[in-house]
Each structure stands twice: as C-alpha cells, then as structure tokens.
Design a protein around this motif. Structure first.
Motif, PDB file in Angstrom:
ATOM      1  N   PHE A   1       0.820  -1.207   0.000  1.00 15.91           N
ATOM      2  CA  PHE A   1       0.000   0.000   0.000  1.00 15.91           C
ATOM      3  C   PHE A   1       0.860   1.266   0.000  1.00 15.91           C
ATOM      4  O   PHE A   1       2.062   1.229   0.208  1.00 15.91           O
ATOM      5  CB  PHE A   1      -0.969  -0.002   1.187  1.00 15.91           C
ATOM      6  CG  PHE A   1      -0.302  -0.186   2.528  1.00 15.91           C
ATOM      7  CD1 PHE A   1      -0.039   0.896   3.343  1.00 15.91           C
ATOM      8  CD2 PHE A   1       0.050  -1.452   2.976  1.00 15.91           C
ATOM      9  CE1 PHE A   1       0.559   0.736   4.586  1.00 15.91           C
ATOM     10  CE2 PHE A   1       0.648  -1.624   4.211  1.00 15.91           C
ATOM     11  CZ  PHE A   1       0.905  -0.536   5.019  1.00 15.91           C
ATOM     12  N   GLU A   2       0.185   2.375  -0.215  1.00 20.43           N
ATOM     13  CA  GLU A   2       0.847   3.659  -0.395  1.00 20.43           C
ATOM     14  C   GLU A   2       1.260   4.264   0.942  1.00 20.43           C
ATOM     15  O   GLU A   2       1.060   3.675   1.991  1.00 20.43           O
ATOM     16  CB  GLU A   2      -0.074   4.632  -1.155  1.00 20.43           C
ATOM     17  CG  GLU A   2      -1.289   5.099  -0.388  1.00 20.43           C
ATOM     18  CD  GLU A   2      -2.447   4.131  -0.374  1.00 20.43           C
ATOM     19  OE1 GLU A   2      -3.578   4.601  -0.184  1.00 20.43           O
ATOM     20  OE2 GLU A   2      -2.252   2.912  -0.531  1.00 20.43           O
ATOM     21  N   ALA A   3       1.841   5.460   0.849  1.00 22.62           N
ATOM     22  CA  ALA A   3       2.423   6.129   2.027  1.00 22.62           C
ATOM     23  C   ALA A   3       1.345   6.725   2.929  1.00 22.62           C
ATOM     24  O   ALA A   3       1.166   7.934   3.009  1.00 22.62           O
ATOM     25  CB  ALA A   3       3.396   7.214   1.570  1.00 22.62           C
TER      26      ALA A   3
ATOM     27  N   GLY B   1      -1.466   1.365  -5.520  1.00 23.31           N
ATOM     28  CA  GLY B   1      -0.429   2.270  -6.002  1.00 23.31           C
ATOM     29  C   GLY B   1      -0.707   2.703  -7.426  1.00 23.31           C
ATOM     30  O   GLY B   1      -1.842   2.649  -7.904  1.00 23.31           O
ATOM     31  N   SER B   2       0.340   3.094  -8.131  1.00 25.43           N
ATOM     32  CA  SER B   2       0.196   3.599  -9.491  1.00 25.43           C
ATOM     33  C   SER B   2      -0.192   2.480 -10.453  1.00 25.43           C
ATOM     34  O   SER B   2      -0.027   1.290 -10.159  1.00 25.43           O
ATOM     35  CB  SER B   2       1.508   4.224  -9.963  1.00 25.43           C
ATOM     36  OG  SER B   2       2.497   3.212 -10.123  1.00 25.43           O
ATOM     37  N   ASN B   3      -0.675   2.893 -11.614  1.00 24.88           N
ATOM     38  CA  ASN B   3      -1.032   1.947 -12.666  1.00 24.88           C
ATOM     39  C   ASN B   3       0.150   1.043 -13.005  1.00 24.88           C
ATOM     40  O   ASN B   3       0.027  -0.181 -13.064  1.00 24.88           O
ATOM     41  CB  ASN B   3      -1.489   2.730 -13.908  1.00 24.88           C
ATOM     42  CG  ASN B   3      -1.859   1.812 -15.061  1.00 24.88           C
ATOM     43  OD1 ASN B   3      -2.105   0.645 -14.860  1.00 24.88           O
ATOM     44  ND2 ASN B   3      -1.884   2.354 -16.258  1.00 24.88           N
TER      45      ASN B   3
ATOM     46  N   GLY C   1      -7.694   4.927 -11.650  1.00 23.41           N
ATOM     47  CA  GLY C   1      -8.918   5.509 -11.118  1.00 23.41           C
ATOM     48  C   GLY C   1      -9.367   6.642 -12.022  1.00 23.41           C
ATOM     49  O   GLY C   1      -9.354   7.803 -11.632  1.00 23.41           O
ATOM     50  N   ILE C   2      -9.728   6.293 -13.253  1.00 18.26           N
ATOM     51  CA  ILE C   2     -10.192   7.319 -14.197  1.00 18.26           C
ATOM     52  C   ILE C   2     -11.713   7.394 -14.066  1.00 18.26           C
ATOM     53  O   ILE C   2     -12.456   6.640 -14.698  1.00 18.26           O
ATOM     54  CB  ILE C   2      -9.762   6.999 -15.639  1.00 18.26           C
ATOM     55  CG1 ILE C   2      -8.242   6.862 -15.705  1.00 18.26           C
ATOM     56  CG2 ILE C   2     -10.239   8.101 -16.596  1.00 18.26           C
ATOM     57  CD1 ILE C   2      -7.721   6.418 -17.057  1.00 18.26           C
ATOM     58  N   CYS C   3     -12.158   8.302 -13.204  1.00 12.75           N
ATOM     59  CA  CYS C   3     -13.581   8.435 -12.891  1.00 12.75           C
ATOM     60  C   CYS C   3     -14.194   9.575 -13.699  1.00 12.75           C
ATOM     61  O   CYS C   3     -13.549  10.593 -13.941  1.00 12.75           O
ATOM     62  CB  CYS C   3     -13.763   8.690 -11.398  1.00 12.75           C
ATOM     63  SG  CYS C   3     -13.091   7.376 -10.351  1.00 12.75           S
TER      64      CYS C   3
ATOM     65  N   THR D   1      -6.136   9.647 -18.931  1.00  6.49           N
ATOM     66  CA  THR D   1      -5.167  10.069 -17.925  1.00  6.49           C
ATOM     67  C   THR D   1      -5.811  10.194 -16.550  1.00  6.49           C
ATOM     68  O   THR D   1      -6.859  10.820 -16.395  1.00  6.49           O
ATOM     69  CB  THR D   1      -4.533  11.419 -18.310  1.00  6.49           C
ATOM     70  OG1 THR D   1      -3.823  11.266 -19.541  1.00  6.49           O
ATOM     71  CG2 THR D   1      -3.560  11.894 -17.233  1.00  6.49           C
ATOM     72  N   GLU D   2      -5.154   9.584 -15.567  1.00  8.54           N
ATOM     73  CA  GLU D   2      -5.520   9.790 -14.167  1.00  8.54           C
ATOM     74  C   GLU D   2      -4.588  10.876 -13.635  1.00  8.54           C
ATOM     75  O   GLU D   2      -3.435  10.621 -13.327  1.00  8.54           O
ATOM     76  CB  GLU D   2      -5.350   8.492 -13.362  1.00  8.54           C
ATOM     77  CG  GLU D   2      -5.777   8.624 -11.905  1.00  8.54           C
ATOM     78  CD  GLU D   2      -5.554   7.342 -11.115  1.00  8.54           C
ATOM     79  OE1 GLU D   2      -6.179   7.219 -10.047  1.00  8.54           O
ATOM     80  OE2 GLU D   2      -4.763   6.487 -11.545  1.00  8.54           O
TER      81      GLU D   2
END
Length: 425
Positions: free
Chosen positions: A120-122, A200-202, A222-224, A305-306
C-alpha cells in the motif's frame, strides 16, 4: 530468515487465526484501540521523523498530506476500529444448508481467505485499517507500506502486533516488510500467500499482476467520470464536480473527466469554468469547451489520464449513449456518476455503465469502504471476480463446503442403490 520462510510461518498461523471466535477477534481489536491511545506520543514522534525526511526529499505535497498522521487521523482510525467491532461476524455464516439424501447434508459456510499480502501507499492510517480488517475477518496479513512512512509504519506495526498477540491471537499472524526489494521476494511466495492486494500507481499494479502466480485483487487506474445530463440541476452539479475533483485530489475516486450534454453546454460550461478557476483547477477541453472558456485544448491522452492533480478534462457529448460509450471505453471501471433529475435516465446510465460504482447526483469521492459502512477497506477492486468496489469484510472471506454423512458412499448412487433427493433445509 528470508521472506519465503517468514511467509511460511504466517501460513502456518492462518488455520489458528481462521478458527478464532468472534469474541477473541473483537477483544484483539479493542486491545489495539487501547494500545494506540497509550502509545500516541510514540506514534506522533515517529511520524514527525517521516515528515522531516519528506521535507528533505522534496516529496510532493499530495503525498505529504497522506503521510501526516495527527490527532485527527488517530481519532478517525480508532473510530473505524470501534465501528468494525460492532459489525456482524463475517465468519461461520451458513450460506447454504441442503439435504442431498437422507443422512447426507451439505452446508456452505464462510471462512477467511487465509494469508493476504497488501502492498500500500504512504499512509500510516492504511496500515491500521488493513490490519484491523484482517483481524476481524480472521485473516493473517503481510504488510508492505511506502518507504516514506517507514518510521510510522514500524512503530504502528509493533504496537498492533504486540496488542493482538497478547490478547490471544497466534504468533506470526502478522508480518511487516520494509525494504522495496522484499516485494519481489513476496511475489514468489505463491505457496504461502493466498491473495495480493496492491495499492499504487497503474505501472506498479501492472508490475505486480505480471510478476506473480498469486491471485491479485485491485485496480490499476482511477479514471472516474461525471456525466452532466441535459436534465441536470446545475446548482447541484457544480458543487458535486468541485467536491469530486478537489476534496482529496490524489485519491483514486477523484473525478478526472467531465462529459457534458451539448444541450446545456453553452449555459453550464462558462459557469463551471469560473468556479473551477476559483478552486485552482486547470480545465482542459474539447474544441467546443475551448470556444466557451478559452481553456487549454485537450488531446487524446487526456481521455485516458488519471491526473491525481488539480486538472480535469471536459468534452461535450450528443447523447447519454455517447457518454456511456466513452466511459466504458476510456474509463477504469472504478466509479462514474450521472447528474440528472431524470430517474429513467439515471437508471439507464447505471445499468449500462460497466463500473464497480455507478452514482446519481453525488460526488465520486463517496467510493470508500468507511463511507459505505464497511468499517474501512483494504482497497478498491475493479475486478468482477470475488470482490468488486471497496473491499471490506465481505471481500476478505471465502467459503468452504461441509458435508455431513452417515456412512454414505458414491458407489451406491452410481449403481442406483441410492438416489439424491435435493432439499433445502
């Protein structure tokens, strides 16, 4: 001891964890709450070191925001654990009770997945949330957090591990990895790890998926989208869009693309543009949007692009069907919203948009396990297999079949001496 050997010990602890009672697991969670309160100053001191190092390393502002762990975040994670304790036990639920024949009964019952690896992320709070969910669901967990939070994570892990083992949970029910190099070793532990959840990132998630035999659950992008329909209420639409873009700009459920019906574009877009500017959001638009605002023109890359930044792209569409086609082609199947007062249009949108979350007249930022009442989440899945959307307790359990017999043998059924008489009890 190498990672594979350590993972084996976690795997050996998983049956004991799986057999623990709801009372034992809730006691462990309550012990975690008290330990977090007792050691709060130690936690804040460790987090201060991480923040100081981030300043020296010129870490980006959105990451620093996630990295910071203060009284407010401590209060929130404690509330989340306490909510988790109140939730029903996800284990030992009888999903099916079927008589196959006289004296032969089949039961399907929920059980933990086993050993879950989460990268997982920071975010120090993510370590707490993930640990709590795994404890409640009877899973053992292997945790690898971002290097930016090394000091915070080290202290938090030790506090949580000590609390749960002292309360009766098995030794080795949790393992923390710290070095980035250990991720590659973890990916080879397919004999001991049942599920990986990368956050994390793609590029990072794709790397995980392409380099392990362990099943992977999660999302790469997460391209919403928010589609503003011709029957949208503009007074609702603008605050929703601003919230979805700016409330937490680096979140995977922040909106990245706006689709605006051509019938309202002339009136709506200039108003929206002014509010976006007031909130320091850069607009990139199609030719029509540029003609209405003078914003920077978008290109093909913007559709996929996210940004994770104060940037949003926009284009006009001729119909809701065109909006749906765009979302299904360019979107990441995460969370997408329609703004409209037309209930039939909303239902049509929700039926045909192929995403884990489909919303009407509300911010995409609601896509979150805590906001869904799951207690928290280990991540968000865009997969259609096993779990989808925010993954809470239900996404962390599987099931097993229990067959209760009375001397039954298959040969009797094969030769016609006995016959199945299926009956749900």
């Amino acid at each position: 001891m190498d990672i594979k050997q350590q993972a084996k010990l976690v795997k050996l602890a998983s049956p004991k964890m799986a057999g623990s009672s709801e009372e034992q697991r809730n006691n462990a969670l309550n012990a975690v709450v008290e330990a977090l309160k007792t050691h709060r100053e130690q936690i804040f001191e460790a987090n201060k070191k991480d923040l100081e190092q981030a300043a020296r390393d010129n870490v980006a502002t959105p990451i620093v925001k996630r990295l910071k762990f203060d009284e407010t975040k401590l209060r929130d994670v404690i509330a989340g654990i306490q909510d988790l304790v109140k939730l029903p036990d996800p284990l030992f639920r009888k999903q099916m009770n079927r008589q196959l024949d006289e004296g032969l009964t089949l039961v399907r019952e929920t059980c933990p997945i086993g050993v879950i690896g989460v990268i997982f992320e920071a975010r120090p709070d993510a370590l707490i949330q993930i640990s709590a969910l795994c404890i409640k669901s009877g899973n053992c967990v292997i945790l690898k957090g971002g290097s930016e939070t090394m000091n915070s994570n080290r202290v938090l892990f030790q506090i949580i591990y000590d609390a749960v083992t002292k309360s009766g949970m098995p030794e080795n029910c949790m393992l923390q990895l710290e070095a980035r190099s250990e991720i590659s070793e973890l990916l080879t532990c397919n004999e001991h790890v049942d599920l990986l959840i990368p956050r994390g990132s793609n590029a990072f998630v794709q790397y995980i998926m392409n380099n392990t035999k362990i099943p992977v659950m999660g999302h790469a992008d997460g391209i919403c989208h928010i589609y503003v329909d011709k029957d949208a209420n503009m007074e609702k639409a603008i605050p929703i869009i601003i919230d979805a873009k700016t409330q937490y700009v680096s979140a995977c459920n922040a909106v990245e693309t706006l689709l605006i019906h051509k019938d309202i574009a002339d009136e709506f877009v200039p108003k929206l543009y002014e509010i976006l500017k007031e909130n320091h959001v850069e607009l990139r638009g199609s030719e029509k949007i540029v003609s209405l605002t003078g914003c920077e023109e978008s290109n093909d890359e913007d559709d996929k692009t996210e940004y994770l930044d104060l940037i949003v792209s926009a284009k006009e569409v001729d119909s809701m069907e065109k909006a749906i086609d765009h979302i299904n082609y360019f979107g990441s199947h995460h969370t997408d919203c329609i703004i409209t007062e037309d209930k039939e249009a909303a239902e049509y949108f929700m039926k045909y948009v192929d995403s884990a979350g489909v919303y009407q007249n509300c911010s995409t930022r609601f896509a979150d396990g805590y906001r869904y009442g799951f207690g928290a989440e280990v991540g968000i899945s865009t997969s259609k297999i096993h779990a989808r959307g925010p993954v809470g307790l239900e996404g962390l359990v599987s099931y097993k079949y229990k067959l209760y017999g009375s001397g039954n043998i298959v040969d009797d059924y094969a030769k016609g001496k006995s016959a199945f008489h299926f009956k749900d009890l």
